[in-house]
Design a protein around this motif. Structure first.
Motif, mmCIF file in Angstrom:
data_model
loop_
_atom_site.group_PDB
_atom_site.id
_atom_site.type_symbol
_atom_site.label_atom_id
_atom_site.label_comp_id
_atom_site.label_asym_id
_atom_site.label_seq_id
_atom_site.Cartn_x
_atom_site.Cartn_y
_atom_site.Cartn_z
ATOM 1 N N LEU A 1 114.469 108.359 23.488
ATOM 2 C CA LEU A 1 114.403 108.127 24.939
ATOM 3 C C LEU A 1 114.262 109.438 25.695
ATOM 4 O O LEU A 1 113.380 109.596 26.551
ATOM 5 C CB LEU A 1 115.662 107.366 25.376
ATOM 6 N N ALA A 2 115.131 110.404 25.374
ATOM 7 C CA ALA A 2 115.113 111.681 26.095
ATOM 8 C C ALA A 2 113.823 112.448 25.821
ATOM 9 O O ALA A 2 113.263 113.073 26.734
ATOM 10 C CB ALA A 2 116.324 112.519 25.681
ATOM 11 N N ARG A 3 113.352 112.403 24.599
ATOM 12 C CA ARG A 3 112.130 113.126 24.265
ATOM 13 C C ARG A 3 110.924 112.567 25.025
ATOM 14 O O ARG A 3 110.160 113.311 25.649
ATOM 15 C CB ARG A 3 111.887 113.051 22.755
ATOM 16 N N TYR A 4 110.766 111.248 25.020
ATOM 17 C CA TYR A 4 109.619 110.634 25.699
ATOM 18 C C TYR A 4 109.715 110.833 27.209
ATOM 19 O O TYR A 4 108.744 111.271 27.854
ATOM 20 C CB TYR A 4 109.583 109.132 25.378
ATOM 21 N N PHE A 5 110.881 110.565 27.772
ATOM 22 C CA PHE A 5 111.015 110.613 29.230
ATOM 23 C C PHE A 5 110.846 112.035 29.761
ATOM 24 O O PHE A 5 110.136 112.270 30.753
ATOM 25 C CB PHE A 5 112.377 110.044 29.649
ATOM 26 N N SER A 6 111.473 113.005 29.109
ATOM 27 C CA SER A 6 111.392 114.385 29.598
ATOM 28 C C SER A 6 109.972 114.926 29.501
ATOM 29 O O SER A 6 109.497 115.626 30.401
ATOM 30 C CB SER A 6 112.364 115.276 28.817
ATOM 31 N N GLU A 7 109.285 114.619 28.403
ATOM 32 C CA GLU A 7 107.912 115.116 28.244
ATOM 33 C C GLU A 7 106.980 114.538 29.302
ATOM 34 O O GLU A 7 106.128 115.243 29.849
ATOM 35 C CB GLU A 7 107.405 114.776 26.837
ATOM 36 N N HIS A 8 107.129 113.265 29.627
ATOM 37 C CA HIS A 8 106.234 112.633 30.588
ATOM 38 C C HIS A 8 106.643 112.888 32.033
ATOM 39 O O HIS A 8 105.820 112.773 32.942
ATOM 40 C CB HIS A 8 106.153 111.128 30.315
ATOM 41 N N MET A 9 107.906 113.252 32.243
ATOM 42 C CA MET A 9 108.336 113.565 33.618
ATOM 43 C C MET A 9 107.743 114.878 34.102
ATOM 44 O O MET A 9 107.692 115.130 35.306
ATOM 45 C CB MET A 9 109.861 113.607 33.695
ATOM 46 N N VAL A 10 107.321 115.737 33.194
ATOM 47 C CA VAL A 10 106.626 116.956 33.608
ATOM 48 C C VAL A 10 105.420 116.594 34.464
ATOM 49 O O VAL A 10 105.157 117.218 35.505
ATOM 50 C CB VAL A 10 106.194 117.779 32.375
ATOM 51 N N GLU A 11 104.696 115.557 34.054
ATOM 52 C CA GLU A 11 103.524 115.123 34.801
ATOM 53 C C GLU A 11 103.918 114.550 36.161
ATOM 54 O O GLU A 11 103.204 114.730 37.153
ATOM 55 C CB GLU A 11 102.763 114.076 33.990
ATOM 56 N N ALA A 12 105.065 113.862 36.212
ATOM 57 C CA ALA A 12 105.518 113.294 37.485
ATOM 58 C C ALA A 12 105.884 114.391 38.481
ATOM 59 O O ALA A 12 105.517 114.326 39.668
ATOM 60 C CB ALA A 12 106.714 112.371 37.231
ATOM 61 N N PHE A 13 106.604 115.410 38.027
ATOM 62 C CA PHE A 13 106.943 116.521 38.917
ATOM 63 C C PHE A 13 105.677 117.271 39.345
ATOM 64 O O PHE A 13 105.561 117.718 40.488
ATOM 65 C CB PHE A 13 107.924 117.477 38.223
ATOM 66 N N HIS A 14 104.734 117.400 38.408
ATOM 67 C CA HIS A 14 103.479 118.081 38.739
ATOM 68 C C HIS A 14 102.715 117.305 39.811
ATOM 69 O O HIS A 14 102.135 117.913 40.727
ATOM 70 C CB HIS A 14 102.626 118.213 37.478
ATOM 71 N N ALA A 15 102.717 115.986 39.711
ATOM 72 C CA ALA A 15 102.013 115.173 40.714
ATOM 73 C C ALA A 15 102.616 115.358 42.100
ATOM 74 O O ALA A 15 101.888 115.449 43.104
ATOM 75 C CB ALA A 15 102.050 113.703 40.301
ATOM 76 N N ALA A 16 103.936 115.423 42.173
ATOM 77 C CA ALA A 16 104.582 115.646 43.467
ATOM 78 C C ALA A 16 104.260 117.034 44.013
ATOM 79 O O ALA A 16 104.043 117.211 45.220
ATOM 80 C CB ALA A 16 106.098 115.461 43.329
ATOM 81 N N ASN A 17 104.215 118.031 43.148
ATOM 82 C CA ASN A 17 103.820 119.379 43.578
ATOM 83 C C ASN A 17 102.381 119.387 44.084
ATOM 84 O O ASN A 17 102.067 120.015 45.107
ATOM 85 C CB ASN A 17 103.970 120.364 42.412
ATOM 86 N N GLU A 18 101.499 118.710 43.376
ATOM 87 C CA GLU A 18 100.100 118.655 43.795
ATOM 88 C C GLU A 18 99.961 117.993 45.170
ATOM 89 O O GLU A 18 99.145 118.413 45.994
ATOM 90 C CB GLU A 18 99.280 117.883 42.752
ATOM 91 N N PHE A 19 100.741 116.969 45.412
ATOM 92 C CA PHE A 19 100.711 116.304 46.714
ATOM 93 C C PHE A 19 101.068 117.288 47.831
ATOM 94 O O PHE A 19 100.392 117.352 48.874
ATOM 95 C CB PHE A 19 101.682 115.122 46.719
ATOM 96 N N LEU A 20 102.113 118.067 47.614
ATOM 97 C CA LEU A 20 102.526 119.029 48.641
ATOM 98 C C LEU A 20 101.515 120.157 48.771
ATOM 99 O O LEU A 20 101.271 120.651 49.879
ATOM 100 C CB LEU A 20 103.915 119.585 48.300
ATOM 101 N N LEU A 21 100.940 120.583 47.658
ATOM 102 C CA LEU A 21 99.923 121.630 47.728
ATOM 103 C C LEU A 21 98.712 121.160 48.526
ATOM 104 O O LEU A 21 98.119 121.926 49.306
ATOM 105 C CB LEU A 21 99.488 122.031 46.318
ATOM 106 N N GLN A 22 98.331 119.913 48.360
ATOM 107 C CA GLN A 22 97.208 119.374 49.120
ATOM 108 C C GLN A 22 97.472 119.361 50.622
ATOM 109 O O GLN A 22 96.540 119.369 51.423
ATOM 110 C CB GLN A 22 96.887 117.952 48.638
ATOM 111 N N HIS A 23 98.748 119.356 50.976
ATOM 112 C CA HIS A 23 99.115 119.392 52.388
ATOM 113 C C HIS A 23 99.529 120.794 52.823
ATOM 114 O O HIS A 23 100.162 120.967 53.874
ATOM 115 C CB HIS A 23 100.249 118.396 52.672
ATOM 116 N N GLY A 24 99.204 121.778 51.993
ATOM 117 C CA GLY A 24 99.409 123.168 52.369
ATOM 118 C C GLY A 24 100.836 123.641 52.351
ATOM 119 O O GLY A 24 101.178 124.633 53.012
ATOM 120 N N VAL A 25 101.706 122.977 51.611
ATOM 121 C CA VAL A 25 103.120 123.354 51.577
ATOM 122 C C VAL A 25 103.350 124.417 50.508
ATOM 123 O O VAL A 25 103.183 124.157 49.321
ATOM 124 C CB VAL A 25 104.017 122.131 51.295
#
Length: 795
Positions: A176-200
């Motif tokens: 559980l921890a291995r799968y969730f942690s590895e794929h959450m990297v992409e989730a955090f990256h998506a949130a960062n990309e959203f803010l970058l697109q808005h110039g944050v």
């Protein structure tokens, strides 16, 4: 009604992006766990295990939808975080009794949160900083869903709320921890990309997050008045303690010492302030090793932030190879270092023991000369560097090696050879950015492993073989300067194998290791044979006395025979057949032909029973008691009018016994009994010079026991045993991790069963000499020097 501030809206939307992506990860996780449970059912080696795992699988199938729905609904309350229950770390801060369930949930969620931090610390750190910059007037909420501990807490709470068993979570937690942690990297990256697109915060700037305590004092403190400081540090997986020293000693195994983590002061005058929530989270980490890892991650996080802060475009400026001018300078320095070393490339692929003796004449004469050599190399290389990134990397590596060379607990002759690793490590640091971003890089792991294994040389342990192996490792690395991490991984694996062999060939350890491994194998087989025979006799009409004899006595006989001769040896097979013959002979005998057969075979059967009991050291009186009980049962069987056991069942039992090892499970069999008398009696050896430790310490918690399993042989400890302090080296762990051996500096050995080992750790009777790894300590020292004189980074 006032409209929310646009920046607050962006922050809320970023959280929504994170939750949307995390929800997709959760759906994939459910499918993954479903397949893991199905695989566990298929791999079951006993009927009981199959039933338990099938029940868990069916329970998950019935309730996974409820778990996913409940978790996502709680995550979606990103604008109503006050509806979340208090994070696990804050619960522990309340001075009130907690149920076992709350404590267990806290441990489960903290393990998952630590795994998320380990995998996604950099993306998460950047996201926290960007969100805090949008909410500058809002205090960091400890229940914020951006925090891994809050996200993990919701998952555990909703698991229980969905009527899923905690035991199933524990069974699945690694997957559980291995799968969730590895794929959450992409989730955090998506949130960062959203803010970058808005110039944050296109360029993450950490300078506003620190302030000088006094002009020119060189002391950096985290500003608790700045919300970004609190949020960003917490996200980086313990980075809030990045500058603090590890003098708290939590890595040493003493739980009481570990409680001082929050107030630990930095080495060389550096200090970091922590918020109450941050301190609580550190104090409630599941094990001292976890807390040590969090502090180490903090050091790595601070180094990355310093480089990002001081060196423009640090991550982007490295192409994987040094600039031509620097490459030429490194080649010149490397050639001078290797001028007298005759060590061919063919040696790298040869076994460690069969390689020709290398020429050691190229080594510096002493530590002082080695320190001067490190500094001279640094000056020459920085002159040849063409970018600020290269200069910064050269300086930090040089400072790290200066710290390593100043470590007086490592023998001077070994430190001289460590100095030779400066150039190979610098090549790796220049070409592989992750060297400064992870504790798992093979170059770091190699230096740490070699360093921890030689901390006890001053105590008189025979050092020749180990020192020669370190020399060999260094020279192999020098011969392959272009291969980067691959050569470090190669020699790290070789050094691990060498160290495991070296530690078990010293003094009494040589005698006890093979014996202890046999003890573990015998006791494990005895427990597993008992379980399997219980399964075989489950529905058979067998007398209780016969069952007890087979479970408590004959399983011991079979396990000892399997260890001494092998499970398929003729003697072992004969003893297995005795078990089936005993069950048949003790059943009802209404048939005259069967009674005659029992009478004919009885002397031989009783002789085999006596022989087996003699193998395990039962005295004559005890043997005769068992024989009398069995004989009385035989007599009753002659008079019984009930039906005899179906011969087909006896035949099936006999066939199963022949290949009993194919059916037993490899699962944890619990604690093994251990005492000196049984070892001497069963295996016929003198164990003088070895203490079998079966008492002392305090009742160990499961997290502490898990920590004991994670420790690596080679580390040095201070052992408080029978009122005397001894310096010992962790020399060996058995194949199943049930037995652990420590070797004293006087050649005396101490053998622990796993729970007693954990008890000594928890009580502070066994404390690690080294509370953090060599490269982490060197990195911390380098940061302290750069903090006091930041100009030297790029000069």
């Amino acid at each position: 009604m006032a409209q929310p501030h646009p920046q607050r809206v962006l922050a809320r939307q970023a959280r929504e992006v994170l939750v949307d992506n995390a929800s997709q990860v959760l759906a994939g996780l459910a499918l993954h766990l479903r397949s893991e449970l199905q695989a566990a059912v298929d791999k079951s080696e006993s009927a009981r295990d199959m039933q338990e795992r099938r029940d868990a699988w069916l329970e998950f199938l019935a309730n996974e939808g409820k778990w996913i729905k409940g978790t996502v609904q709680m995550w979606q309350r990103v604008n109503q975080v006050t509806t979340l229950s208090a994070p696990m770390g804050l619960r522990a801060a309340n001075f009130e009794l907690q149920s076992n369930d709350i404590v267990e949930d806290k441990i489960l969620s903290s393990r998952l949160a630590l795994k998320i931090l380990e995998k996604a610390s950099w993306e998460l750190n950047d996201l926290m900083l960007r969100v805090r910059s949008l909410e500058a007037d809002k205090d960091a909420d400890p229940k914020d869903i951006l925090r891994p501990e809050s996200m993990a807490q919701v998952m555990v709470e909703q698991w229980v709320a969905a009527a899923l068993a905690r035991t199933t979570w524990v069974m699945l937690q690694d997957a559980l921890a291995r799968y969730f942690s590895e794929h959450m990297v992409e989730a955090f990256h998506a949130a960062n990309e959203f803010l970058l697109q808005h110039g944050v915060m296109v360029d993450v700037d950490l300078r506003p997050m620190v302030r000088r305590a006094a002009e020119g004092s060189g002391t950096v403190r985290k500003s608790l008045n700045n919300p970004a400081a609190s949020g960003g540090s917490d996200a980086s997986g313990g980075a809030q303690n990045a500058s603090s020293g590890s003098g708290s000693g939590s890595g040493g195994g003493n739980g009481a010492q570990g409680s001082n983590v929050g107030s630990a002061q930095a080495q060389n005058g550096t200090n970091t302030a922590m918020s109450p929530h941050e301190e609580t989270r550190m104090l409630t980490a599941s094990t001292p090793l976890a807390r040590a890892k969090m502090r180490a991650q903090g050091v790595i996080g601070q180094l990355r932030r310093m480089l990002s802060d001081k060196v423009v475009g640090y991550d982007d400026s490295r192409s994987g190879q040094p600039s031509p001018g620097l490459a030429n300078a490194m080649a010149r320095v490397g050639n001078r270092a290797n001028a007298a070393t005759a060590y061919g490339s063919a040696h790298a692929s040869m076994p460690a023991g069969s390689r020709a003796e290398p020429n050691y004449s190229a080594e510096p004469a002493n530590v002082g000369e080695a320190v001067g050599m490190v500094r001279e190399r640094t000056v020459e290389l920085k002159k040849a560097a063409t970018s600020s990134s290269e200069k910064a990397t050269i300086e930090i590596v040089a400072l790290m090696f200066q710290s390593i060379l100043a470590e007086e607990r490592i023998p001077a002759t070994v430190r001289v050879w460590f100095a030779r690793l400066q150039m190979p490590v610098l090549r790796v640091a220049l070409g592989e950015p992750e060297f400064f971003g992870t504790l798992a890089h093979p170059a770091r792991k190699l230096i740490d492993r070699m360093g921890s294994s030689v901390l006890g040389f001053d105590a008189g342990i025979n050092e020749t073989a180990l020192e020669l192996e370190i020399k060999r490792v260094v020279q192999v690395i020098e011969q392959y300067p272009e291969t980067g991490r691959r050569v470090f991984q190669l020699v790290y694996d070789e050094f691990q194998k060498f160290l495991n062999k070296f530690l078990t060939e010293q003094g009494a350890a040589r005698r006890i290791v093979s014996v202890a491994q046999q003890v573990e194998e015998k006791e494990t087989l005895g427990i597993q044979y008992t379980i399997e025979m219980r399964n075989m006799l489950g529905t058979m009409p067998v007398r209780d006395q016969i069952r007890e004899f087979l479970f408590k006595v004959w399983s011991e006989v079979l396990s000892l025979a399997a260890v001494q001769h092998g499970p398929q040896h003729a003697n072992t097979m004969d003893l297995k057949q005795v078990a089936a013959d005993l069950v048949w002979a003790a059943s009802a005998k209404p048939n005259r032909h069967e009674r005659a057969k029992v009478i004919q075979d009885l002397p031989k059967l009783l002789a085999k029973l006596r022989g087996g009991m003699g193998m395990i050291g039962l005295g004559t009186a005890a043997q005769e008691d068992h024989i009398k009980t069995i004989s009385d049962i035989f007599a009753d069987a002659f008079l019984s009018k009930t039906e005899a056991i179906d011969p087909k069942l006896i035949k099936a039992m006999s066939n199963r016994l022949k290949n009993l090892e194919d059916f037993i499970s490899e699962d944890d069999v619990g604690d093994l009994p251990l005492d000196a008398e049984s070892i001497e009696l069963m295996l016929g050896i003198d164990i003088s010079g070895i203490d079998i430790i079966t008492a002392g310490g305090t009742d160990a918690t499961e997290p502490m026991r898990a920590w004991a399993f994670e420790l690596e042989p080679g580390a040095w400890f201070n052992l408080d045993h029978n009122g005397q302090m001894r310096k010992v080296q962790y020399a060996w762990r058995s194949a199943k991790g049930q037995l652990h051996l420590f070797a004293g500096t006087d050649g005396h050995c101490y053998l622990f069963q796993i729970r007693r080992f954990a008890s000594y750790l928890q009580a502070g009777l066994l404390v690690a000499v080294e509370d953090e790894s060599l490269t982490v300590r060197a990195t911390r020292d380098a940061l302290a020097k750069l903090d006091a004189n930041p100009e030297r980074l790029l000069s």
